[in-house]
Design a protein around this motif. Structure first.
Motif, PDB file in Angstrom:
ATOM      1  N   HIS A 165      22.194  60.778  46.249  1.00  0.00           N
ATOM      2  CA  HIS A 165      23.182  62.018  46.288  1.00  0.00           C
ATOM      3  C   HIS A 165      22.361  62.824  47.414  1.00  0.00           C
ATOM      4  O   HIS A 165      21.293  63.167  47.488  1.00  0.00           O
ATOM      5  CB  HIS A 165      23.124  62.630  45.006  1.00  0.00           C
ATOM      6  N   GLU A 166      23.564  63.433  48.080  1.00  0.00           N
ATOM      7  CA  GLU A 166      23.099  64.200  49.270  1.00  0.00           C
ATOM      8  C   GLU A 166      22.141  65.585  48.929  1.00  0.00           C
ATOM      9  O   GLU A 166      21.315  66.062  49.621  1.00  0.00           O
ATOM     10  CB  GLU A 166      24.334  64.820  50.285  1.00  0.00           C
ATOM     11  N   ARG A 214      15.704  59.945  46.843  1.00  0.00           N
ATOM     12  CA  ARG A 214      16.739  58.776  47.500  1.00  0.00           C
ATOM     13  C   ARG A 214      16.029  57.671  48.088  1.00  0.00           C
ATOM     14  O   ARG A 214      16.529  56.742  48.332  1.00  0.00           O
ATOM     15  CB  ARG A 214      17.395  59.857  48.588  1.00  0.00           C
TER      16      ARG A 214
END
Length: 194
Positions: A124-125, A114
């Protein structure tokens, strides 16, 4: 007066073909479950660091099957048992987005995560800021998990430290999954008659 020349003798050096043959035996061993992932990674590192052919022998000795009949039997069982897995993987593979392997001439690993400075930024988490790294080593692509929270997978198996990957493999970062595809270097435009 006769002069004699003495040339220093050095032990035989390891050829790329010998190293590739040993790496194939190791890949096949992990693919059929005869090696754990950790053992495979360690032996792969030792094979890549080997300088003489004798250093490869203990790395693959327990993976070689003796006799033609046993090779045929084991090969047949492996082919039949792996068919369902390969069929399911092929069915899902076309639905996955492609992740192009970098050109092999770059020499720098591709950072994945990230973090905005990543070569491949995945927002994306389930992807860690610094998640994984893809690099070219000894003619092979190696994917390393960099301590990610949600893990890195290759063909559904979690990568503990590093794994060899190739075109067509499914790789996952957290819950994001891709299919590896070879990037083709851009060449000159074809000439057209005018």
């Amino acid at each position: 007066m006769t002069s004699s020349f003495e040339f220093p003798t050095h032990p035989a050096r390891l050829s790329d073909a010998e190293r590739d043959k040993a790496l194939k035996v190791l890949r096949d061993g992990v693919a059929v479950g005869r090696l754990s992932h950790d053992t495979f990674v360690r032996r792969m590192e030792l094979a890549l660091a080997a300088r003489r052919p004798e250093e490869l022998v203990p790395l693959t000795a327990d993976l070689r099957t003796e006799g033609r009949l046993s090779r045929l039997v084991f090969g047949g069982v492996e082919a039949v048992s792996g068919f369902g897995v390969r069929l399911g993987r092929a069915w899902r593979a076309e639905r996955l987005p492609k992740l192009l392997l970098p050109h092999s001439g770059t020499g720098h690993p591709l950072r994945i995560g990230r973090d905005p400075s990543s070569g491949l930024r995945l927002n994306h988490e389930t992807v860690s800021r610094v998640h994984a790294e893809l690099s070219r080593q000894g003619g092979m692509w190696v994917l390393r998990d960099l301590g990610s929270t949600n893990g890195t997978t290759v063909n559904g198996r979690r990568v503990i430290a590093a794994a060899v990957v190739r075109e067509g493999d499914q790789i996952g970062f957290g819950r994001m999954t891709f299919r590896l595809a070879a990037s083709r270097p851009a060449g000159p435009a074809p000439l057209t008659p005018g």
